[in-house]
Design a protein around this motif. Sequence first.
Motif, short mmCIF file in Angstrom:
data_model
loop_
_atom_site.label_atom_id
_atom_site.label_comp_id
_atom_site.label_asym_id
_atom_site.label_seq_id
_atom_site.Cartn_x
_atom_site.Cartn_y
_atom_site.Cartn_z
N VAL A 131 -32.96 -17.93 -130.42
CA VAL A 131 -33.16 -16.74 -131.23
C VAL A 131 -34.05 -15.73 -130.52
CG1 VAL A 131 -34.09 -15.84 -133.40
CG2 VAL A 131 -32.77 -17.97 -133.39
N ASP A 132 -35.19 -16.20 -129.96
CA ASP A 132 -36.10 -15.30 -129.26
C ASP A 132 -35.43 -14.65 -128.07
OD1 ASP A 132 -38.18 -15.80 -130.99
OD2 ASP A 132 -39.14 -17.33 -129.74
N THR A 133 -34.61 -15.42 -127.35
CA THR A 133 -33.93 -14.89 -126.17
C THR A 133 -32.93 -13.81 -126.56
OG1 THR A 133 -34.14 -17.05 -125.11
CG2 THR A 133 -32.57 -15.52 -124.13
N LYS A 134 -32.14 -14.10 -127.58
CA LYS A 134 -31.14 -13.12 -128.02
C LYS A 134 -31.81 -11.85 -128.53
CE LYS A 134 -27.20 -12.41 -131.09
NZ LYS A 134 -26.34 -12.99 -132.15
N ASN A 135 -32.87 -12.00 -129.31
CA ASN A 135 -33.57 -10.84 -129.85
C ASN A 135 -34.17 -9.97 -128.74
OD1 ASN A 135 -32.96 -11.58 -132.45
ND2 ASN A 135 -34.94 -12.55 -132.86
N ALA A 136 -34.70 -10.64 -127.70
CA ALA A 136 -35.28 -9.90 -126.59
C ALA A 136 -34.21 -9.12 -125.85
CB ALA A 136 -35.99 -10.85 -125.64
N LEU A 137 -33.04 -9.71 -125.67
CA LEU A 137 -31.95 -9.03 -124.99
C LEU A 137 -31.46 -7.83 -125.81
CD1 LEU A 137 -29.95 -12.04 -123.52
CD2 LEU A 137 -30.86 -10.11 -122.21
N VAL A 138 -31.41 -8.01 -127.12
CA VAL A 138 -31.00 -6.91 -128.00
C VAL A 138 -32.01 -5.77 -127.90
CG1 VAL A 138 -30.67 -6.20 -130.40
CG2 VAL A 138 -29.68 -8.36 -129.58
N LYS A 161 -36.08 -6.32 -118.39
CA LYS A 161 -36.86 -5.84 -119.53
C LYS A 161 -37.00 -6.93 -120.59
CE LYS A 161 -37.31 -1.96 -122.74
NZ LYS A 161 -36.72 -0.69 -123.23
N ALA A 162 -35.94 -7.72 -120.76
CA ALA A 162 -35.99 -8.82 -121.73
C ALA A 162 -37.02 -9.86 -121.31
CB ALA A 162 -34.60 -9.47 -121.86
N VAL A 163 -37.09 -10.13 -120.01
CA VAL A 163 -38.11 -11.06 -119.49
C VAL A 163 -39.50 -10.55 -119.82
CG1 VAL A 163 -39.15 -12.00 -117.40
CG2 VAL A 163 -36.67 -12.01 -117.66
N GLU A 164 -39.72 -9.24 -119.61
CA GLU A 164 -41.02 -8.65 -119.90
C GLU A 164 -41.35 -8.75 -121.38
OE1 GLU A 164 -43.23 -4.29 -119.58
OE2 GLU A 164 -41.33 -4.65 -118.55
N ILE A 165 -40.38 -8.52 -122.23
CA ILE A 165 -40.59 -8.62 -123.68
C ILE A 165 -40.98 -10.04 -124.07
CG2 ILE A 165 -39.40 -8.57 -125.92
CD1 ILE A 165 -37.73 -6.21 -124.76
N LEU A 166 -40.27 -11.02 -123.51
CA LEU A 166 -40.56 -12.43 -123.84
C LEU A 166 -41.93 -12.84 -123.34
CD1 LEU A 166 -37.02 -13.92 -123.15
CD2 LEU A 166 -38.22 -13.97 -125.34
N ARG A 167 -42.31 -12.37 -122.15
CA ARG A 167 -43.62 -12.73 -121.61
C ARG A 167 -44.75 -12.10 -122.43
NH1 ARG A 167 -43.60 -15.72 -117.24
NH2 ARG A 167 -41.86 -15.71 -115.78
N LEU A 168 -44.55 -10.86 -122.85
CA LEU A 168 -45.56 -10.21 -123.68
C LEU A 168 -45.72 -10.92 -125.03
CD1 LEU A 168 -44.81 -6.44 -122.98
CD2 LEU A 168 -46.87 -7.71 -122.32
N LYS A 169 -44.58 -11.32 -125.58
CA LYS A 169 -44.62 -12.04 -126.84
C LYS A 169 -45.34 -13.38 -126.66
CE LYS A 169 -41.71 -14.08 -130.44
NZ LYS A 169 -40.34 -14.30 -130.92
N GLY A 170 -45.04 -14.04 -125.55
CA GLY A 170 -45.68 -15.32 -125.27
C GLY A 170 -47.17 -15.17 -125.01
N ALA A 171 -47.57 -14.06 -124.36
CA ALA A 171 -48.98 -13.83 -124.08
C ALA A 171 -49.79 -13.70 -125.37
CB ALA A 171 -49.15 -12.58 -123.22
N LYS A 172 -49.19 -13.04 -126.37
CA LYS A 172 -49.85 -12.94 -127.67
C LYS A 172 -49.98 -14.32 -128.30
CE LYS A 172 -48.18 -8.24 -128.57
NZ LYS A 172 -47.29 -7.39 -129.41
N GLY A 173 -48.96 -15.13 -128.09
CA GLY A 173 -49.01 -16.50 -128.61
C GLY A 173 -50.09 -17.32 -127.94
N ASN A 174 -50.33 -17.05 -126.63
CA ASN A 174 -51.38 -17.77 -125.92
C ASN A 174 -52.73 -17.59 -126.59
OD1 ASN A 174 -49.60 -18.68 -124.00
ND2 ASN A 174 -50.21 -17.20 -122.42
N ALA A 175 -53.01 -16.35 -127.00
CA ALA A 175 -54.29 -16.07 -127.66
C ALA A 175 -54.43 -16.85 -128.96
CB ALA A 175 -54.41 -14.57 -127.93
N LYS A 176 -53.33 -16.98 -129.69
CA LYS A 176 -53.37 -17.72 -130.95
C LYS A 176 -53.55 -19.22 -130.71
CE LYS A 176 -50.35 -14.44 -133.40
NZ LYS A 176 -49.05 -14.26 -134.07
N ARG A 177 -53.09 -19.68 -129.52
CA ARG A 177 -53.17 -21.12 -129.23
C ARG A 177 -54.48 -21.53 -128.56
NH1 ARG A 177 -47.64 -19.98 -128.06
NH2 ARG A 177 -48.16 -19.44 -125.91
N ALA A 178 -55.38 -20.59 -128.37
CA ALA A 178 -56.59 -20.83 -127.58
C ALA A 178 -57.42 -22.00 -128.08
CB ALA A 178 -57.45 -19.56 -127.53
N ASP A 179 -57.44 -22.21 -129.39
CA ASP A 179 -58.27 -23.27 -129.96
C ASP A 179 -57.55 -24.60 -130.12
OD1 ASP A 179 -60.42 -21.54 -130.17
OD2 ASP A 179 -59.85 -20.87 -132.18
#
Length: 275
Positions: A21-28, A36-54
Motif C-alpha cells: 500500500v505504501d509503495t503504491k501510494n508513493a508512486l501515485v 521521487k517515490a523513493v524520496e517520498i518513502l524515505r521521508l515517510k520512514g524518517a518521520k517513523g524513525n523519530a516515533k520509534r526512538a524510544d
Amino acid sequence: MANISLQDVKALRERLGTGMVDTKNALVEADGDMDKAVEILRLKGAKGNAKRADRSTSEGLVAATANGTTATMIELACETDFVAKGDKFVALSEKVLDAVSAAGAASVEEAVAAPAGNQTVGDLINDEAAILGEKIELRRVASVTGEHFAIYLHKTSKDLPPQVGVVLGYSGDDADTARSVAQHISFANPEYLAREDVPAEAVEAERKIVTEISKNEGKPEAALPKIVEGRVSAYFKQVALLEQDYAKDNKVSVGKVLSDAGVTVSGFARFKVGA
C-alpha cells in the motif's frame, strides 16, 4: 495522472522492501516517477524513525572482520527477529561493518560518523530503518589489534544470524588453538585477559564481600586470610581468561593451553546480542 502498473509497484518494493500500500501510494503521489517515490518513502520512514526512538532493540546480529593488524566487531540491533534474519538487515550489517572497519573506528561515536559511500554510517542506518520500519541502531563496536586473529561467530538459532561473536588477537602459529580459545570465550565470557588487568578496586570489592561471607559462615578467625585469598583466586578464575579452566579440559587453565601452543593473546572482545 500516470498509469501505475503492478510491475512498477513490484519493482519498487523489491528495491526498498516497503509494503504494498505504501509503495503504491508513493508512486501515485510521485506521478509514476520512481526516484521521487523513493524520496517520498524515505521521508515517510524518517518521520517513523523519530516515533520509534524510544522502542527497545533486543534482536539483531554480530559481525566481525579483520583488516591488517586490526579486527573490528559490531553489534547491529533491531526490534524483531523477523527483521534480524532478513536479507536486507544482513546486507546492511555488511555495509556498516565494512565502513566501520575501513575508518578504523573503535567506538560507536566514531563509527556512526564514518563515511559509507556518499553518506555517514549513521545516515545509512537511519535510511534503512526508515525502509524496514523498525528502530535500528549500532549498539556496540570493538577494535582488537594483533598479528593474527581468530573470529568466532555463533548462532544460537539456525534461523537467525550470529548472536554471539568473539574476536581474538594473537601472535603464534597455532590457529586451531586460537580458534578453540575464541570458542571458549564465547560461552565462558571472561571480562579481562589476565588477573593483572582486573582493576584494583574490583578486586578489593570482591575481597570485602568474600571476607564478610566467610565471617558470616563462622569460619575460624585464624583461617580467614587463607580462605579469603582462596575465594579471591576463584574470582580471578571467573573473570580473567588466562586463569579460567579450559572448556575442553577443565584440568588445565586457558593460560597453560596457550603457552603450550606458543600462542600469546594480545586482546579479545565478545559481544552477545541484547546482553
